[in-house]
Motif scaffolding. Structure first.
Motif, PDB file in Angstrom:
ATOM      1  N   LYS A  40      -6.000   4.016  -8.727  1.00 52.42           N
ATOM      2  CA  LYS A  40      -5.135   3.999  -7.542  1.00 52.42           C
ATOM      3  C   LYS A  40      -5.426   2.781  -6.664  1.00 52.42           C
ATOM      4  O   LYS A  40      -4.514   2.141  -6.134  1.00 52.42           O
ATOM      5  N   ALA A  41      -6.717   2.439  -6.507  1.00 51.56           N
ATOM      6  CA  ALA A  41      -7.087   1.293  -5.678  1.00 51.56           C
ATOM      7  C   ALA A  41      -6.507   0.001  -6.231  1.00 51.56           C
ATOM      8  O   ALA A  41      -5.970  -0.831  -5.487  1.00 51.56           O
ATOM      9  N   VAL A  42      -6.596  -0.183  -7.535  1.00 49.64           N
ATOM     10  CA  VAL A  42      -6.045  -1.396  -8.160  1.00 49.64           C
ATOM     11  C   VAL A  42      -4.533  -1.422  -8.027  1.00 49.64           C
ATOM     12  O   VAL A  42      -3.925  -2.468  -7.749  1.00 49.64           O
ATOM     13  N   ALA A  43      -3.901  -0.257  -8.173  1.00 48.02           N
ATOM     14  CA  ALA A  43      -2.441  -0.190  -8.126  1.00 48.02           C
ATOM     15  C   ALA A  43      -1.893  -0.617  -6.772  1.00 48.02           C
ATOM     16  O   ALA A  43      -0.821  -1.228  -6.694  1.00 48.02           O
ATOM     17  N   ILE A  44      -2.606  -0.298  -5.707  1.00 47.37           N
ATOM     18  CA  ILE A  44      -2.103  -0.625  -4.368  1.00 47.37           C
ATOM     19  C   ILE A  44      -2.807  -1.822  -3.738  1.00 47.37           C
ATOM     20  O   ILE A  44      -2.553  -2.176  -2.590  1.00 47.37           O
ATOM     21  N   GLY A  45      -3.744  -2.444  -4.484  1.00 44.06           N
ATOM     22  CA  GLY A  45      -4.439  -3.611  -3.946  1.00 44.06           C
ATOM     23  C   GLY A  45      -5.452  -3.258  -2.887  1.00 44.06           C
ATOM     24  O   GLY A  45      -5.679  -4.036  -1.964  1.00 44.06           O
ATOM     25  N   ALA A  46      -6.067  -2.086  -2.998  1.00 46.22           N
ATOM     26  CA  ALA A  46      -7.084  -1.665  -2.016  1.00 46.22           C
ATOM     27  C   ALA A  46      -8.449  -2.102  -2.527  1.00 46.22           C
ATOM     28  O   ALA A  46      -9.103  -1.374  -3.284  1.00 46.22           O
ATOM     29  N   PHE A  47      -8.894  -3.282  -2.116  1.00 51.75           N
ATOM     30  CA  PHE A  47     -10.113  -3.847  -2.669  1.00 51.75           C
ATOM     31  C   PHE A  47     -11.246  -3.958  -1.653  1.00 51.75           C
ATOM     32  O   PHE A  47     -12.187  -4.729  -1.863  1.00 51.75           O
ATOM     33  N   ASN A  48     -11.164  -3.234  -0.550  1.00 53.71           N
ATOM     34  CA  ASN A  48     -12.284  -3.228   0.387  1.00 53.71           C
ATOM     35  C   ASN A  48     -12.834  -1.811   0.521  1.00 53.71           C
ATOM     36  O   ASN A  48     -12.182  -0.826   0.159  1.00 53.71           O
ATOM     37  N   TYR A  49     -14.031  -1.706   1.046  1.00 57.18           N
ATOM     38  CA  TYR A  49     -14.759  -0.434   1.094  1.00 57.18           C
ATOM     39  C   TYR A  49     -13.980   0.639   1.850  1.00 57.18           C
ATOM     40  O   TYR A  49     -13.852   1.777   1.391  1.00 57.18           O
ATOM     41  N   LEU A  52     -19.088  11.149  -7.415  1.00 52.07           N
ATOM     42  CA  LEU A  52     -17.855  11.674  -8.003  1.00 52.07           C
ATOM     43  C   LEU A  52     -18.025  11.940  -9.494  1.00 52.07           C
ATOM     44  O   LEU A  52     -18.853  11.301 -10.163  1.00 52.07           O
ATOM     45  N   GLU A  53     -17.233  12.852 -10.000  1.00 52.75           N
ATOM     46  CA  GLU A  53     -17.144  13.020 -11.442  1.00 52.75           C
ATOM     47  C   GLU A  53     -16.504  11.766 -12.034  1.00 52.75           C
ATOM     48  O   GLU A  53     -15.620  11.166 -11.411  1.00 52.75           O
ATOM     49  N   PRO A  54     -16.942  11.340 -13.209  1.00 57.10           N
ATOM     50  CA  PRO A  54     -16.380  10.114 -13.804  1.00 57.10           C
ATOM     51  C   PRO A  54     -14.858  10.109 -13.888  1.00 57.10           C
ATOM     52  O   PRO A  54     -14.225   9.076 -13.639  1.00 57.10           O
ATOM     53  N   ALA A  55     -14.270  11.275 -14.212  1.00 60.75           N
ATOM     54  CA  ALA A  55     -12.812  11.327 -14.340  1.00 60.75           C
ATOM     55  C   ALA A  55     -12.146  11.021 -13.005  1.00 60.75           C
ATOM     56  O   ALA A  55     -11.146  10.285 -12.944  1.00 60.75           O
ATOM     57  N   ILE A  68       1.507   5.688  -0.545  1.00 61.59           N
ATOM     58  CA  ILE A  68       0.144   5.431  -0.104  1.00 61.59           C
ATOM     59  C   ILE A  68       0.105   4.268   0.886  1.00 61.59           C
ATOM     60  O   ILE A  68      -0.675   4.246   1.821  1.00 61.59           O
ATOM     61  N   LEU A  69       0.976   3.330   0.709  1.00 60.51           N
ATOM     62  CA  LEU A  69       0.962   2.164   1.589  1.00 60.51           C
ATOM     63  C   LEU A  69       1.251   2.525   3.036  1.00 60.51           C
ATOM     64  O   LEU A  69       0.959   1.754   3.935  1.00 60.51           O
ATOM     65  N   THR A  70       1.829   3.677   3.286  1.00 59.01           N
ATOM     66  CA  THR A  70       2.119   4.076   4.655  1.00 59.01           C
ATOM     67  C   THR A  70       0.925   4.703   5.341  1.00 59.01           C
ATOM     68  O   THR A  70       0.966   4.981   6.517  1.00 59.01           O
ATOM     69  N   HIS A  71      -0.159   4.935   4.571  1.00 59.36           N
ATOM     70  CA  HIS A  71      -1.332   5.567   5.170  1.00 59.36           C
ATOM     71  C   HIS A  71      -1.993   4.608   6.157  1.00 59.36           C
ATOM     72  O   HIS A  71      -2.167   3.429   5.864  1.00 59.36           O
ATOM     73  N   SER A  94     -11.048   5.706   1.953  1.00 63.89           N
ATOM     74  CA  SER A  94      -9.918   6.487   2.441  1.00 63.89           C
ATOM     75  C   SER A  94      -9.211   7.203   1.293  1.00 63.89           C
ATOM     76  O   SER A  94      -8.777   8.349   1.435  1.00 63.89           O
ATOM     77  N   ILE A  95      -9.098   6.531   0.150  1.00 59.93           N
ATOM     78  CA  ILE A  95      -8.487   7.167  -1.023  1.00 59.93           C
ATOM     79  C   ILE A  95      -9.275   8.415  -1.403  1.00 59.93           C
ATOM     80  O   ILE A  95      -8.710   9.468  -1.704  1.00 59.93           O
ATOM     81  N   ILE A  96     -10.608   8.294  -1.366  1.00 58.03           N
ATOM     82  CA  ILE A  96     -11.465   9.423  -1.727  1.00 58.03           C
ATOM     83  C   ILE A  96     -11.372  10.529  -0.676  1.00 58.03           C
ATOM     84  O   ILE A  96     -11.180  11.705  -1.000  1.00 58.03           O
ATOM     85  N   GLU A  97     -11.494  10.143   0.591  1.00 57.63           N
ATOM     86  CA  GLU A  97     -11.514  11.141   1.661  1.00 57.63           C
ATOM     87  C   GLU A  97     -10.221  11.957   1.711  1.00 57.63           C
ATOM     88  O   GLU A  97     -10.234  13.170   1.884  1.00 57.63           O
ATOM     89  N   HIS A  98      -9.100  11.279   1.564  1.00 54.39           N
ATOM     90  CA  HIS A  98      -7.803  11.953   1.680  1.00 54.39           C
ATOM     91  C   HIS A  98      -7.235  12.379   0.320  1.00 54.39           C
ATOM     92  O   HIS A  98      -6.074  12.783   0.258  1.00 54.39           O
ATOM     93  N   ARG A  99      -8.061  12.233  -0.709  1.00 52.57           N
ATOM     94  CA  ARG A  99      -7.677  12.668  -2.064  1.00 52.57           C
ATOM     95  C   ARG A  99      -6.345  12.042  -2.485  1.00 52.57           C
ATOM     96  O   ARG A  99      -5.502  12.691  -3.120  1.00 52.57           O
ATOM     97  N   LEU A 100      -6.173  10.789  -2.134  1.00 52.85           N
ATOM     98  CA  LEU A 100      -4.934  10.112  -2.497  1.00 52.85           C
ATOM     99  C   LEU A 100      -4.866   9.819  -3.986  1.00 52.85           C
ATOM    100  O   LEU A 100      -3.787   9.507  -4.504  1.00 52.85           O
ATOM    101  N   ASP A 101      -6.012   9.901  -4.661  1.00 54.26           N
ATOM    102  CA  ASP A 101      -5.998   9.690  -6.108  1.00 54.26           C
ATOM    103  C   ASP A 101      -5.294  10.812  -6.846  1.00 54.26           C
ATOM    104  O   ASP A 101      -4.928  10.673  -8.017  1.00 54.26           O
ATOM    105  N   ALA A 102      -5.086  11.962  -6.148  1.00 52.53           N
ATOM    106  CA  ALA A 102      -4.413  13.097  -6.778  1.00 52.53           C
ATOM    107  C   ALA A 102      -2.904  12.949  -6.738  1.00 52.53           C
ATOM    108  O   ALA A 102      -2.179  13.754  -7.307  1.00 52.53           O
ATOM    109  N   THR A 103      -2.397  11.913  -6.028  1.00 52.06           N
ATOM    110  CA  THR A 103      -0.954  11.705  -5.933  1.00 52.06           C
ATOM    111  C   THR A 103      -0.377  11.398  -7.302  1.00 52.06           C
ATOM    112  O   THR A 103      -0.893  10.550  -8.037  1.00 52.06           O
TER     113      THR A 103
END
Length: 258
Positions: free
Chosen positions: A212-221, A201-204, A244-247, A226-235
């Protein structure tokens, strides 16, 4: 393919001939009658040999018999595994420790319904009670390095240093992953996975994913992937973490508080 064993014609006719006119009302009753007839048949002297079947068994076969096993047979499954950097191997979704000196070594594993045995070059190096629920890691304290210097190539400090080279958000994610474990080494596997993903990924964007992972407590691989695959970081921030929690691939922060 093994050859099918046909019934002894003499034994079959001898037993059936004496039971043909009897009626049985249970399997146990029939078995009892068969046992009596077999005892009579095995004790009968065979004219051509001059001995009974029982006498031949006692004289020839019984001395050649081996002792029965002390324990009942238990089905076991053998698998190959490789010790990861956290000195654990993965079997059926759970992780079992091996002596830390076996990091990166291939081992043989024997799984039964109750136990997990681990062998290295034919020598048993670990035994664990098989896990089906609860904590994912089964760790024997004796397998842990006496000092983190034992494999200083990989340490929380190194992971944090790498994360900081991308940005503060990535560093925060790595620190959070390691902090979740009683033994930080248990988080190495996830950290390595994050490293491999973020290198693509680009650093940005890596920073946005980490935030986004820290915000929702997503701390596993899987959740971070999933955040990367579904581009949830663009939310946008207006959407908030609730969307995001409903994903289906994200468990949400409550999962990690259990």
């Amino acid at each position: 393919m093994s050859k099918r064993t046909e019934p002894d014609p003499f034994a079959q006719s001898y037993i059936l001939g004496r039971l043909r006119n009897q009626t049985f009302f249970s399997l146990a009753e029939a078995n009892e009658a068969i046992a009596e007839i077999m005892a009579r048949m095995n004790g009968r002297i065979m004219r051509k040999i001059g001995q009974s079947r029982l006498e031949l068994f006692e004289a020839v076969e019984r001395p050649a018999l081996a002792q029965l096993p002390a324990t009942d047979y238990e089905f076991a499954e053998w698998k190959l595994a490789r010790a990861s950097l956290d000195y654990h191997i993965e079997l059926a979704g759970f992780f079992y420790s091996v002596p830390h000196k076996l990091i990166r070594e291939q081992v043989d594993t024997r799984l039964t319904a109750r136990m997990v045995e681990i062998f290295h070059r034919g020598k048993q190096v670990a035994v664990h009670e098989r896990r089906y629920n609860g904590r994912s890691h089964g760790t024997n304290p004796d397998h842990m390095p006496s000092s983190h210097r034992s494999y200083a190539e990989w340490s929380p400090e190194r992971f944090s240093h790498w994360a900081l080279s991308i940005g503060r958000e990535t560093e925060g994610l790595i620190v959070a992953i390691l902090a979740r474990h009683r033994h930080p080494e248990h988080g190495y596997r996830t950290c390595l996975g994050v490293m491999n993903m973020f290198k693509k990924l680009e650093p940005a964007r890596a920073e946005r994913v980490a935030s986004k992972a820290v915000a929702i407590g997503a701390f596993n691989y899987k959740s971070i992937a999933s955040i990367i695959e579904h581009r949830l970081d663009a939310t946008g921030t207006d959407d908030g973490p609730e969307s995001i929690l409903t994903h289906p691939n994200l468990r949400g922060p409550q999962y990690f508080l259990q």
